[in-house]
Write a protein that holds these residues in place. Structure first.
Motif, short mmCIF file in Angstrom:
data_model
loop_
_atom_site.label_atom_id
_atom_site.label_comp_id
_atom_site.label_asym_id
_atom_site.label_seq_id
_atom_site.Cartn_x
_atom_site.Cartn_y
_atom_site.Cartn_z
N UNK A 108 -22.74 4.47 1.37
CA UNK A 108 -21.82 5.48 1.91
C UNK A 108 -20.39 4.94 1.87
N UNK A 109 -19.46 5.88 1.95
CA UNK A 109 -18.06 5.50 2.10
C UNK A 109 -17.84 4.93 3.50
N UNK A 110 -16.92 4.00 3.61
CA UNK A 110 -16.61 3.37 4.89
C UNK A 110 -15.14 3.62 5.21
N UNK A 111 -14.88 4.10 6.42
CA UNK A 111 -13.51 4.33 6.86
C UNK A 111 -13.07 3.36 7.96
N UNK A 112 -13.99 2.53 8.44
CA UNK A 112 -13.65 1.61 9.52
C UNK A 112 -13.03 0.34 8.95
N UNK A 113 -12.07 -0.23 9.67
CA UNK A 113 -11.52 -1.53 9.31
C UNK A 113 -12.62 -2.57 9.49
N UNK A 114 -12.74 -3.50 8.53
CA UNK A 114 -13.84 -4.46 8.56
C UNK A 114 -13.74 -5.43 9.73
N UNK A 115 -12.51 -5.81 10.08
CA UNK A 115 -12.27 -6.77 11.17
C UNK A 115 -11.12 -6.27 12.03
N UNK A 116 -11.03 -6.80 13.24
CA UNK A 116 -9.98 -6.41 14.18
C UNK A 116 -8.69 -7.12 13.81
N UNK A 117 -7.99 -6.56 12.83
CA UNK A 117 -6.77 -7.19 12.32
C UNK A 117 -5.55 -6.36 12.69
N UNK A 118 -4.42 -7.04 12.85
CA UNK A 118 -3.14 -6.35 13.01
C UNK A 118 -2.73 -5.78 11.66
N UNK A 119 -2.26 -4.53 11.66
CA UNK A 119 -1.87 -3.84 10.41
C UNK A 119 -0.39 -3.48 10.53
N UNK A 176 -2.57 11.91 -9.52
CA UNK A 176 -3.65 12.72 -8.93
C UNK A 176 -4.20 12.07 -7.66
N UNK A 177 -4.36 10.75 -7.69
CA UNK A 177 -4.86 10.05 -6.50
C UNK A 177 -3.88 10.20 -5.34
N UNK A 178 -2.60 10.09 -5.61
CA UNK A 178 -1.59 10.26 -4.56
C UNK A 178 -1.65 11.67 -3.97
N UNK A 179 -2.05 12.65 -4.79
CA UNK A 179 -2.19 14.03 -4.32
C UNK A 179 -3.56 14.30 -3.68
N UNK A 180 -4.41 13.29 -3.62
CA UNK A 180 -5.74 13.46 -3.04
C UNK A 180 -6.75 14.07 -3.99
N UNK A 183 0.85 -1.19 0.00
CA UNK A 183 0.00 0.00 0.00
C UNK A 183 0.89 1.25 0.00
N UNK A 184 0.65 2.15 -0.95
CA UNK A 184 1.39 3.40 -1.04
C UNK A 184 0.78 4.49 -0.16
N UNK A 185 -0.56 4.47 -0.07
CA UNK A 185 -1.26 5.50 0.69
C UNK A 185 -2.57 4.93 1.22
N UNK A 186 -2.91 5.32 2.45
CA UNK A 186 -4.18 4.89 3.07
C UNK A 186 -4.84 6.13 3.65
N UNK A 187 -5.93 6.55 3.06
CA UNK A 187 -6.60 7.80 3.39
C UNK A 187 -7.98 7.48 3.97
N UNK A 188 -8.20 7.88 5.22
CA UNK A 188 -9.50 7.62 5.85
C UNK A 188 -10.20 8.91 6.26
N UNK A 189 -9.93 9.99 5.54
CA UNK A 189 -10.52 11.28 5.89
C UNK A 189 -11.85 11.52 5.19
N UNK A 190 -12.10 10.84 4.07
CA UNK A 190 -13.29 11.12 3.27
C UNK A 190 -14.52 10.45 3.88
N UNK A 191 -15.61 11.19 3.91
CA UNK A 191 -16.86 10.67 4.46
C UNK A 191 -17.99 11.04 3.52
N UNK A 192 -19.14 10.44 3.76
CA UNK A 192 -20.33 10.86 3.03
C UNK A 192 -20.96 9.76 2.21
#
Length: 279
Positions: free
Chosen positions: A260-271, A190-194, A149-158
């Motif tokens: 809706x967009x989801x920002x939560x991890x689906x399962x309690x996994x070690x990352x 562009x995706x890397x720049x948000x 994974x190059x980038x993980x963005x969890x700021x987007x909602x809605x």
């Protein structure tokens, strides 16, 4: 009995052209229940209440040297470009690890998912982008060939929309997809720049042309403040942002699902840190 879930994945950048991809989690869920029954002659699989053959279940359980009853309930339409296979494998592998009392490590789950997908011809790239979004939530940008994974963005909602058109999925012609990939390379930057709206537009212009899908659902959506594009290899389109006005307009093209967009991890996994890498 072990239970696990995973999310659908919408596309920002399809990885087929360059092996770099970007996807986001959507609140359509695949649930898997699994229990070992080693006296079975063969695995028993139920998909949305119907008994079914599932080669992925057989392939992975052979490796574990176990037999099981597996129940799959999914809200994700199949062959739609919404990561249904990635979501199923995430949920199934996670449920299996729970039943085996093994560590739930996101890197192990995602790389197992991608390798089985490649081995069984389910995906051309391993769909590491879809798998990562499906398990971790948020928006991911990935190097699918390195399974990082190059980038993980969890700021987007809605809210988000999915357009399920009446036309079928078209044939994937890799020689067409790999021609003139400048727009896809731009989309990754562009995706890397948000800049997800721009990334989805440039990605879709390339893939709608290569896969021969109409641009009309995209064109009408661009009048609104939404990020919109073709999802995966089609035929579905996805949009997120201020989607209320688009909902009615998209109904002219087919079935429209609001989620809706989801920002939560689906399962309690070690990352672990080694799941991530620089560009």
């Amino acid at each position: 009995m072990a239970k696990a879930k995973a999310y659908a994945a919408g596309t920002i950048v399809n990885a087929l052209a360059t092996c770099y991809g970007s996807a986001f989690a959507l609140n359509l869920i695949t649930n898997v229940k699994l229990r070992f029954e080693d006296d079975l002659k063969e695995n028993i699989v139920y998909e949305n209440g119907e008994i079914a053959k599932n080669p992925v279940v057989d392939r992975i359980l052979i490796t574990a040297n176990r037999k099981a009853v597996v129940e799959i309930e999914s809200e994700i339409p199949r062959q739609s470009g919404l990561g249904s296979s990635s979501a199923f494998m995430n949920a199934f592998i996670t449920a299996l690890f729970k039943e085996l009392n093994e560590e739930l490590n996101a890197h192990t789950i995602l790389t197992t998912n991608a390798r089985v997908s490649l081995e069984m011809g389910i995906s051309y790239t391993g769909a590491f982008d879809d798998a990562s979004a499906s398990l971790l939530g948020g928006i991911v940008i990935t190097n699918n060939s390195k399974m990082r994974i190059l980038k993980w963005d969890r700021k987007n909602q809605g809210e988000a929309l999915i357009l399920i058109p009446p036309w079928q999925r078209n044939e994937v012609l890799m020689n067409e997809i790999k021609k003139d990939v400048e727009m896809v390379e731009m989309a990754i930057r562009e995706a890397l720049d948000g800049k997800y709206k721009d990334a989805m537009l440039h990605n879709s212009l390339h893939y709608c042309s290569a896969l021969k899908y109409p641009l009309e659902p995209l064109n009408v959506a661009l009048r609104f403040d939404v990020a919109v594009g073709l999802s995966g290899n089609g035929p579905c389109y996805v949009a997120f942002g201020n989607v209320d006005e688009l909902f009615e307009i998209w109904q002219e093209f087919g079935e429209v699902v609001k989620t809706r967009l989801v920002n939560e991890v689906a399962e309690d996994v070690a990352i672990p840190d080694y799941l991530f890498t620089d560009f």
